[in-house]
Motif scaffolding. Structure first.
Motif, PDB file in Angstrom:
ATOM      1  N   PHE A 148       5.769  10.377   5.404  1.00  0.00           N
ATOM      2  CA  PHE A 148       5.346  11.769   5.513  1.00  0.00           C
ATOM      3  C   PHE A 148       5.377  12.453   4.139  1.00  0.00           C
ATOM      4  O   PHE A 148       4.412  13.116   3.734  1.00  0.00           O
ATOM      5  CB  PHE A 148       6.255  12.522   6.492  1.00  0.00           C
ATOM      6  CG  PHE A 148       5.944  13.986   6.591  1.00  0.00           C
ATOM      7  CD1 PHE A 148       4.886  14.428   7.372  1.00  0.00           C
ATOM      8  CD2 PHE A 148       6.688  14.924   5.884  1.00  0.00           C
ATOM      9  CE1 PHE A 148       4.585  15.779   7.446  1.00  0.00           C
ATOM     10  CE2 PHE A 148       6.389  16.278   5.961  1.00  0.00           C
ATOM     11  CZ  PHE A 148       5.334  16.699   6.752  1.00  0.00           C
ATOM     12  N   ALA A 240      -5.437  19.186   9.947  1.00  0.00           N
ATOM     13  CA  ALA A 240      -4.173  18.885  10.639  1.00  0.00           C
ATOM     14  C   ALA A 240      -4.320  17.606  11.471  1.00  0.00           C
ATOM     15  O   ALA A 240      -3.421  16.758  11.483  1.00  0.00           O
ATOM     16  CB  ALA A 240      -3.770  20.051  11.527  1.00  0.00           C
ATOM     17  N   VAL A 241      -5.461  17.476  12.135  1.00  0.00           N
ATOM     18  CA  VAL A 241      -5.706  16.263  12.928  1.00  0.00           C
ATOM     19  C   VAL A 241      -5.779  15.047  12.003  1.00  0.00           C
ATOM     20  O   VAL A 241      -5.159  14.008  12.267  1.00  0.00           O
ATOM     21  CB  VAL A 241      -7.009  16.401  13.755  1.00  0.00           C
ATOM     22  CG1 VAL A 241      -7.377  15.089  14.428  1.00  0.00           C
ATOM     23  CG2 VAL A 241      -6.864  17.490  14.787  1.00  0.00           C
ATOM     24  N   THR A 244      -2.330  14.218  10.644  1.00  0.00           N
ATOM     25  CA  THR A 244      -1.517  13.595  11.704  1.00  0.00           C
ATOM     26  C   THR A 244      -1.917  12.131  11.865  1.00  0.00           C
ATOM     27  O   THR A 244      -1.051  11.247  11.980  1.00  0.00           O
ATOM     28  CB  THR A 244      -1.732  14.327  13.053  1.00  0.00           C
ATOM     29  OG1 THR A 244      -1.559  15.714  12.823  1.00  0.00           O
ATOM     30  CG2 THR A 244      -0.776  13.859  14.123  1.00  0.00           C
ATOM     31  N   ILE A 247      -0.556   9.969   9.022  1.00  0.00           N
ATOM     32  CA  ILE A 247       0.881   9.674   9.176  1.00  0.00           C
ATOM     33  C   ILE A 247       1.083   8.660  10.302  1.00  0.00           C
ATOM     34  O   ILE A 247       1.802   7.664  10.158  1.00  0.00           O
ATOM     35  CB  ILE A 247       1.682  10.971   9.488  1.00  0.00           C
ATOM     36  CG1 ILE A 247       1.508  11.997   8.369  1.00  0.00           C
ATOM     37  CG2 ILE A 247       3.157  10.671   9.736  1.00  0.00           C
ATOM     38  CD1 ILE A 247       2.088  11.617   7.043  1.00  0.00           C
ATOM     39  N   ILE A 248       0.423   8.921  11.425  1.00  0.00           N
ATOM     40  CA  ILE A 248       0.549   8.012  12.577  1.00  0.00           C
ATOM     41  C   ILE A 248       0.112   6.602  12.180  1.00  0.00           C
ATOM     42  O   ILE A 248       0.781   5.613  12.489  1.00  0.00           O
ATOM     43  CB  ILE A 248      -0.308   8.529  13.759  1.00  0.00           C
ATOM     44  CG1 ILE A 248       0.355   9.735  14.391  1.00  0.00           C
ATOM     45  CG2 ILE A 248      -0.535   7.445  14.803  1.00  0.00           C
ATOM     46  CD1 ILE A 248      -0.468  10.365  15.504  1.00  0.00           C
ATOM     47  N   PHE A 331      -7.552  11.429  20.094  1.00  0.00           N
ATOM     48  CA  PHE A 331      -7.393  12.081  18.794  1.00  0.00           C
ATOM     49  C   PHE A 331      -8.740  12.563  18.262  1.00  0.00           C
ATOM     50  O   PHE A 331      -8.870  13.684  17.810  1.00  0.00           O
ATOM     51  CB  PHE A 331      -6.719  11.140  17.801  1.00  0.00           C
ATOM     52  CG  PHE A 331      -5.248  11.007  18.063  1.00  0.00           C
ATOM     53  CD1 PHE A 331      -4.396  12.033  17.726  1.00  0.00           C
ATOM     54  CD2 PHE A 331      -4.728   9.884  18.675  1.00  0.00           C
ATOM     55  CE1 PHE A 331      -3.038  11.935  17.982  1.00  0.00           C
ATOM     56  CE2 PHE A 331      -3.373   9.779  18.933  1.00  0.00           C
ATOM     57  CZ  PHE A 331      -2.525  10.810  18.586  1.00  0.00           C
TER      58      PHE A 331
END
Lengths: 522, 493
Positions: A148, A240-241, A244, A247-248, A331
């Motif tokens: 992160f 933001a998506v 995310t 990171i995922i 997603f």
């Protein structure tokens, strides 16, 4: 009640009460949602003048979604609490949803639900639970934090630190079609319409296979009550998506290396950190926006879970593998090529496991494979079924690329691609020398890698598919970077494995040298 | 030193691998970092771009649909404050400020206020938004004027990337979703794959992508779905763009664009001035531009619009249409019979050319009398109003002055649409080969069009139910041991 459950069976009773409660809560919420949906179209749109059937469908669809969220949270919470929480109490944490009737915002309602669930979890935890949690997750959580922080400071295009300059648009040719459909979803969400229909894209296909719909983005927009008229807010939530997913994906790749290939955490962490640093990925982001991002980010989870399913002969893990590979639609519904490539390589990898795993019976292997694929198709039905029906009914005539598209070859794959091919060959040779090639997962990975190479080497790979009815040319490898991102990922896997093994050899050499030096001194 | 010793002791393959790894990692990181940050400051942070004008007009245009939305409300307020602050700011260049100020004054006079900063309380903002709504209602729903940022000099930007961003801004800034825009961007063949690549060259279909419904008439199927249609230069090499700028002046093309409900044409100023593209010249000679700031914007007064009551109706037998459809389908699927395809398409164009007046239609009907009485008592059919279109639901009201009227929702006909007139299910027929029409009774009526194909209902139901079942199933089957525990030896072949 007695018909459904034995009154002496407390667990069964609690489950029954849980589903009754959540059904009531979800129905109340669904009614509120559908009413607002109607009002958002026009203040003159009254229920008596609206077809009841479609109102009920809206209520039902919304209620089912809430129940699905409940089930996910209930399973997660009962797992973390190691069975100390029952479904009934988790269902009660969803009670704040009825506060919508008192004009509370969704943001506070969701905060309330999360807070209640957190309190519940804490209340069941004892000191040995904390010890168990730390012993199980400490390393992984630390590495999640590392990943992160790395992306927070390095990937400036997506990091929250740079969301104030949020005009995130791809410079590539397909920028507008890709972003436009998500933008429409963003606007519709605030009008209570989680509609996948797009009037303005791809020549009016109502269920276009290429539209990027993002239920996740819509959910964030709805919960955080973002102003739908703000272009900047749209780009922030889009970033933001993307962030995310980055990171995922990185964390998933780390888990994949660590638990499927049994690498040491350090090397798995290096792999996780490098996961997104691929020029193919960069090109894809530049040219096509995030149309492959969800396929790519979710892919390691699917591979990990199917690997573990075969390793442990565990059907639950096979189910979760199917869930993982279908999660890309949640997603951000990716470009069809993303779905096809990820499914294809997932299939080849699974086929490798299927053929090479000797410790399982054929029946188990067949069941595990079928389970994951079946789960994927069931979960993807909400995207795939309308497309297929349109195809079969002749409502959509399509082909994806130009007829005169340049064939993909090594040349278009680029110098970096050629470097990767050489690298992969060296890695294979090294793995062979290290006797690691006999590992089932590595062999399956090599199988998938060579399939990729084959696709790149052949000028145009054509195969018929039912997802997209490409009229003239079949599916070709549209752009080199699209297939390159998966290719790059697999080379990374082998590189990290061989580096892990090499380092072991290095350390062995160092220890030998030092022991010899120490001997010489003495 | 230790690692150098270790490195030297490695086999050649190991050394090579380490070297190549280092190169790969460096190249990867270098390759990734600069490319991924795609921020067009010029567009967003130039206050003359889409920042205020478009946003403000857009939000006011859409305010009726967003009135309940507090977040949008806060956004409006902040924008109003910023709007005014930036006008008084010295950082903005004087030229920009002058033009910007002119637009600002226009807005103030339209809203009958002296300044925005004086009306920051909620009731006043509601009042302003309501004023804006009326303004927009009259501007957008009736005249359907498209809000293009008049301060942005499009002619400055020739680079394709900037152009795309501009179009993107334009697209995002479409202030009224009920307007359809035909954007002429000649001479930039790389604009190819932007949305709106589909139109028609009268005799040759060079290429097509996705088609909705039956591609009876390429243009008619496609255009109503587009906010932009890209028009290429006649000499363009791009196979995508077969609707060409010089077709603007063509009567058949214009007819099709009118029927499709294209309200706005936009064209590059250069195409009119320096390049003198015939189509754009023809357009300019017949329509006065609304805006003329690099990108010239014309309002198409002959556009059928998005929803209307049909005036004169010509009936066409569905059987004949089906035969034509078969030929067109065959062409699109197998690329066969191009001559037949062209002849069918041309005959369809000829039929459309017979429509004399605005809102005349060709209606698919085997039994015309059942559809509509032939004895109208009013010379005009009546009026219709768009109450709201959100996603897959559209709501209209109509006032029919005849015994029966045909209401046309000028969007592509496709399976899965359902029409309800006064809450009763109504049959959808095809109007002008490609659009949706339904019968409405005399007097006032409410009309709903809902897109809800069975496949989508079933797909949603299967997915959500399967998710619930599978997760519960996986939880019950889950063995209570660490799933990630290490196993040794079992992975070997």
């Amino acid at each position: 009640m007695k018909i459904l459950c034995d009154t002496k069976n407390r667990t069964c009773l609690f489950n029954l009460y849980a589903f009754l409660s959540i059904f009531l809560i979800a129905s109340a919420y669904g009614y509120w949602f559908a009413s607002n949906q109607l009002q958002a179209i026009s203040s003159d749109a009254i229920l008596s003048m609206y077809p009841k059937k479609y109102f009920i469908i809206s209520v039902f669809r919304c209620s089912l979604s809430i129940i699905a969220l409940f089930v996910i949270s209930a399973v997660a919470l009962t797992s973390i609490s190691r069975g100390k929480l029952n479904y009934f109490v988790v269902a009660l944490t969803y009670t704040p949803l009825v506060l919508v009737y008192f004009n509370y915002s969704m943001y506070w309602i969701v905060c309330g639900i999360i807070f209640l669930q957190f309190i519940l979890l804490i209340s069941t935890f004892r000191s040995n639970d904390y010890r168990w949690l730390f012993s199980t997750c400490l390393v992984d959580l630390t590495i999640l934090c590392v990943i992160f922080l790395l992306h927070l400071f390095i990937t400036t295009g997506f990091s929250p630190l740079y969301w104030n300059v949020s005009w995130h648009t791809s410079a590539g040719a397909e920028e507008i079609p890709m972003v436009a459909s998500i933008f429409k979803g963003f606007v519709h969400t605030k009008q209570f319409a989680f509609s996948t229909m797009d009037y303005s894209e791809w020549a009016g296909v109502l269920n276009p296979p290429i539209t990027l719909n993002s239920p996740f983005l819509e959910m964030l927009t709805f919960i955080f009550d973002l102003p739908s008229i703000s272009i900047e807010a749209f780009h922030i939530v889009l970033l933001a998506v993307d962030f995310t997913l980055i990171i995922i994906g990185s964390f998933g790749f780390y888990l994949f290396l660590k638990y499927a290939f049994k690498l040491r955490s350090v090397f798995a962490c290096i792999g996780g950190c490098l996961f997104f640093f691929s020029p193919f990925m960069a090109t894809m982001m530049t040219e096509d926006g995030g149309i492959f991002l969800s396929s790519y980010a979710i892919f390691p989870y699917a591979l990990l879970l199917i690997s573990l399913a075969f390793e442990k002969n565990n059907y639950s893990l096979a189910i979760w593998a199917g869930v993982a590979i279908a999660a890309q639609f949640f997603f951000a519904s990716p470009h069809p090529e993303g779905v096809i490539y990820s499914l294809l390589f997932y299939g080849v990898f699974t086929a490798g496991l299927f053929l090479l795993a000797k410790h399982l019976t054929w029946r188990s292997k067949i069941m595990l494979s079928i389970t994951s694929v079946f789960v994927f198709f069931m979960l993807a039905a909400f995207v795939v079924l309308p497309i297929l029906v349109d195809q079969f009914n002749g409502n959509m005539h399509a082909y994806a690329h130009m007829k005169d598209m340049q064939p993909i070859s090594f040349r278009s794959f680029g110098a970096y691609g050629i470097l990767l091919v050489i690298y992969s060959l060296i890695s294979v040779a090294l793995l062979k020398k290290q006797h690691r090639i006999t590992d089932v997962h590595i062999s399956s990975m090599i199988l998938a890698l060579f399939l990729l190479l084959l696709m790149v080497l052949t000028t145009q790979v054509r195969f018929n598919n039912i997802l997209i009815n490409f009229l003239h040319i079949g599916l070709n490898v549209g752009h080199a970077w699209r297939i390159g991102i998966f290719f790059c990922m697999m080379v990374f896997v082998m590189a990290i494995i061989s580096m892990d093994t090499l380092t072991q050899e290095c350390l062995a050499v160092i220890s030998r040298k030092f022991s010899r030096t120490a001997k010489d001194i003495t | 030193m230790k690692y150098a010793i270790a490195f030297n002791s490695l086999p050649w393959r190991g050394r090579l691998l380490y070297c190549v790894s280092t190169i790969l990692i460096i190249v990867s990181i270098i390759g990734f970092l600069p490319k991924e940050r795609i921020v067009n400051n010029e567009l967003l942070y130039n206050p003359t771009a889409c920042n205020y004008y478009i946003s403000l007009q857009s939000l006011l245009a859409n305010y009726p649909l967003l009135a309940q939305d507090k977040a949008n409300f806060r956004f409006i307020r902040n924008r109003l404050i910023k709007f005014e602050n930036d006008l008084t700011s010295t950082t903005v260049s004087p030229n920009i400020t002058a033009e910007y100020k002119a637009q600002y004054d226009k807005l103030l006079s339209a809203f009958h206020i002296n300044s925005f900063s004086s009306i920051l309380d909620e009731p006043s903002i509601i009042a302003i938004a309501t004023a804006g709504t009326h303004l927009i209602d009259s501007f957008y729903l009736d005249n359907r004027i498209f809000c293009v940022n008049p301060l942005y000099d499009w002619s400055h930007y020739t680079h394709r990337r900037i152009l795309r961003h501009n179009l993107s801004g334009l697209y995002m800034g479409i202030s009224n979703k009920y307007s359809l825009i035909l954007s002429a961007v000649a001479d930039d063949w790389l604009m190819g794959p932007t949305p709106g690549l589909f139109t028609v060259n009268q005799t040759t279909v060079l290429d097509t992508r996705y088609m909705s419904g039956l591609p009876l008439l390429t243009a008619l199927y496609v255009l109503p779905k587009y906010d932009f249609v890209n028009i290429s230069h006649p000499g363009s090499a791009a196979p995508w763009n077969f609707f060409r700028a010089d077709s603007f002046g063509d009567s058949v093309t214009r007819k099709i664009l009118n029927i499709s409900g294209i309200d706005i044409f936009t064209a590059y100023k250069n195409d009119l001035g320096l390049k003198k593209i015939p189509g754009v010249l023809a357009l300019h000679s017949t329509i006065n531009p609304i805006f003329d700031y690099g990108l010239i914007t014309f309002q198409n007064t002959q556009s059928y619009g998005l929803a209307y009551l049909a005036e004169h109706i010509h009936y066409e037998n569905p059987e004949l249409i089906k035969q034509d459809e078969a030929i067109i389908k065959d062409y699109f699927k197998k690329n066969s019979n191009p001559d037949k395809f062209i002849s069918v398409q041309n005959s369809l164009y000829q039929n459309l050319m017979q429509l004399q007046n605005k809102h005349d239609i060709i209606l698919e009907s085997a039994e015309p009398k059942k559809v509509l009485s032939n004895t109208p008592f009013s010379s005009i059919a009546g009026t219709s109003k768009i109450k709201g279109i959100v996603g897959d639901r559209a709501f209209f009201t109509t006032t029919c002055l005849r015994h029966n009227c045909i209401f046309v929702f000028n969007t592509a006909y496709a399976e899965g649409w359902h029409a309800f007139v006064n809450n009763k299910s109504s049959t959808i027929s095809r109007a002008n080969y490609a659009f949706m029409a339904t019968t409405v009774p005399q007097g006032k009526a409410t009309v709903w069009f809902i897109y809800e194909p069975l496949s989508r209902i079933i797909g949603d139901f299967i997915s959500i139910t399967a998710l619930i079942i599978f997760i519960l199933l996986s939880n019950t089957r889950r063995k209570h041991h660490d799933l990630f525990e290490k196993t040794n030896g079992i992975n070997k072949i």
